[in-house]
Design an enzyme around this catalytic site. Structure first.
Site, PDB file in Angstrom:
ATOM      1  N   ASP A 169     -10.548  -4.614  -4.414  1.00 14.22           N
ATOM      2  CA  ASP A 169      -9.963  -3.641  -3.482  1.00 14.22           C
ATOM      3  C   ASP A 169     -10.769  -2.341  -3.551  1.00 14.22           C
ATOM      4  O   ASP A 169     -10.809  -1.678  -4.575  1.00 14.22           O
ATOM      5  CB  ASP A 169      -8.500  -3.381  -3.873  1.00 14.22           C
ATOM      6  CG  ASP A 169      -7.733  -2.601  -2.817  1.00 14.22           C
ATOM      7  OD1 ASP A 169      -8.353  -1.782  -2.109  1.00 14.22           O
ATOM      8  OD2 ASP A 169      -6.511  -2.794  -2.711  1.00 14.22           O
TER       9      ASP A 169
ATOM     10  N   HIS B   8      -8.243  -4.965   0.080  1.00 13.05           N
ATOM     11  CA  HIS B   8      -6.992  -4.233   0.296  1.00 13.05           C
ATOM     12  C   HIS B   8      -6.132  -4.866   1.385  1.00 13.05           C
ATOM     13  O   HIS B   8      -4.904  -4.871   1.276  1.00 13.05           O
ATOM     14  CB  HIS B   8      -7.294  -2.780   0.667  1.00 13.05           C
ATOM     15  CG  HIS B   8      -6.094  -1.891   0.638  1.00 13.05           C
ATOM     16  ND1 HIS B   8      -5.395  -1.625  -0.521  1.00 13.05           N
ATOM     17  CD2 HIS B   8      -5.440  -1.220   1.635  1.00 13.05           C
ATOM     18  CE1 HIS B   8      -4.378  -0.812  -0.252  1.00 13.05           C
ATOM     19  NE2 HIS B   8      -4.384  -0.569   1.048  1.00 13.05           N
TER      20      HIS B   8
ATOM     21  N   SER C   9       0.828  -1.193   0.000  1.00 15.86           N
ATOM     22  CA  SER C   9       0.000   0.000   0.000  1.00 15.86           C
ATOM     23  C   SER C   9       0.868   1.252   0.000  1.00 15.86           C
ATOM     24  O   SER C   9       1.658   1.468  -0.912  1.00 15.86           O
ATOM     25  CB  SER C   9      -0.965  -0.040   1.190  1.00 15.86           C
ATOM     26  OG  SER C   9      -1.933   0.978   1.111  1.00 15.86           O
TER      27      SER C   9
END
Length: 320
Positions: free
Chosen positions: A237, A268, A170
Site C-alpha cells: 500500500d 490501497h 481507509s
C-alpha cells in the site's frame, strides 16, 4: 517543498485553522456523484418512495431485490442518503463507511458482493458533502453521519451487539473506530480495511507541532473497542503504509484480536478486485465467527424486519 513546509503553508493559507487544513487534505468527494436519487410513485399512504439511479459504469451485477433508499438527518442538521441491500437469510447487518474518494454509487458492486457472498444485509451511507448529501465533508460531520446511520439501522436489530458489524475502509476507519470505541453504540464486530493510524501519520511518522492538524486518532481509540476486530491491509500500500495496519493490529485489545488479513502485494484500493482469494475467505470466516456467537442468543434479526411497513425511522425524510 517538503511535506512539513507544505503543511505549514496550508496552515497559513487557511488562516491558521488546523481543522480546515485537515479537512481539505482528507476529503475528496467524487464529482459528479456516481448516482442520483429520484422520487418514485406514491404508495398507499400518499408518500413517495425514494429511488436510486446509478451511473452506467458502476453497474456490473443485477440486484433483483432492489435497494432501499432513505435520507437521514444528522445531529448537525445535514441530510445524508443511506442505501440498504438485504439478503433473505441475513441475521447480521454490515454498516459500511467508505474511503475518501468514493461514494455509495461507486461502491454498488462491493455492497452487492458482500451482501450475496456473506448472506448479510449491507447499509452504506454517504458522508456530508458526498454524493447527494448536504453540507461539507469534515471529521466532525463524519462522526455525526455514522451515528445517524447506526441509529437508523439499529432499530431493526433485536440486539446490535450481536448483529451489527462495522466496516470502515481507509478514511472510513475513522468514524468506525470512534463508534466502536464508544459503549453507547454496541456492535458485534469491526472490520478495518486499509485503516489509518491517524490522518497526519499518513504523511509523516512524527506529528510534532502538526498534531493540531491531526484527525481520526485510530491508534489511540482502537485500544478502547469492545468487540472482535479484523484488520485488512496490503503489504504494498503506497497511500497508507502497511505499518498502519500492523500498528492498528498490535493496539487491538488482546481479547478482541483476530487473525489479520495481510495481502502480499496488495495496494490501497485493489485488494478486493485483485486478491479475492485472500479477501473473501478471511472476511467470510470473521463474519461466520460472529454469527456463531450470535446464534447462542435466542433472538435473531430476520430479513422481514427490513420489508415491514414501519421501515422508516425518526431520521428518515419522507417525500410527500
Amino acid at each position: 517543498m517538503g511535506v512539513f513546509s507544505e503543511l505549514m503553508y496550508m496552515l497559513a493559507k487557511h488562516k491558521c485553522s488546523p481543522t480546515s487544513v485537515a479537512n481539505s487534505l482528507t476529503f475528496v468527494p467524487p464529482m459528479p456523484p456516481f448516482y442520483r436519487i429520484i422520487i418514485g410513485p406514491q404508495d398507499e399512504n400518499s408518500e413517495c418512495e425514494l429511488l436510486v439511479q446509478f451511473a452506467p459504469d458502476v453497474i456490473f451485477s443485477s440486484f433483483p431485490r432492489g435497494v432501499k433508499v432513505v435520507k437521514l438527518q444528522t445531529r448537525l442538521k445535514t441530510i445524508i442518503p443511506g442505501f440498504l441491500y438485504t439478503h433473505p437469510q441475513a441475521t447480521q447487518t454490515v454498516l459500511y463507511s467508505h474511503g475518501n474518494a468514493a461514494d455509495c454509487g461507486l461502491l454498488r458492486e462491493r455492497f452487492i458482493q458482500i451482501c450475496e457472498r456473506f448472506q448479510v444485509n449491507v447499509f452504506g451511507y454517504d458522508y456530508s458533502g458526498y454524493g447527494e448529501a448536504s453540507g461539507s465533508p469534515s471529521e466532525k460531520n463524519t462522526y455525526a453521519d455514522i451515528v445517524a446511520a447506526y441509529e437508523y439501522i439499529a432499530k431493526f436489530c433485536t440486539d446490535p451487539k450481536k448483529q451489527l458489524i462495522l466496516y470502515g475502509q481507509s478514511v472510513g476507519s475513522g468514524p468506525s473506530v470512534k463508534l466502536a470505541s464508544s459503549k453507547k453504540y454496541p456492535v458485534s464486530g469491526l472490520i478495518l480495511h486499509s485503516p489509518i493510524m491517524s490522518g497526519i501519520r499518513v504523511l509523516m511518522e512524527n506529528r510534532g507541532v502538526l498534531r493540531c492538524c491531526d484527525l481520526y486518532p485510530n491508534i489511540d481509540r482502537i485500544k478502547r473497542v469492545g468487540c472482535p476486530v479484523l484488520v485488512i491491509h496490503g503489504t504494498s500500500d503506497l497511500e497508507v503504509g502497511f505499518n498502519h495496519g500492523l500498528n492498528i493490529q498490535s493496539a487491538v485489545p488482546s481479547s478482541f484480536k483476530t487473525e489479520p488479513c495481510w495481502v502480499e502485494g496488495g495496494g490501497h484500493n485493489n485488494i478486493v478486485d485483485d486478491f479475492p482469494q485472500q479477501y473473501y475467505p478471511r472476511v467470510k470466516a470473521f463474519i461466520e465467527g460472529l454469527r456463531k456467537m450470535e446464534r447462542a442468543d435466542e433472538t435473531l434479526l430476520t430479513a422481514s424486519s427490513f420489508t415491514s411497513s414501519d421501515l422508516s425511522g425518526k431520521n428518515e425524510i419522507r417525500v410527500t
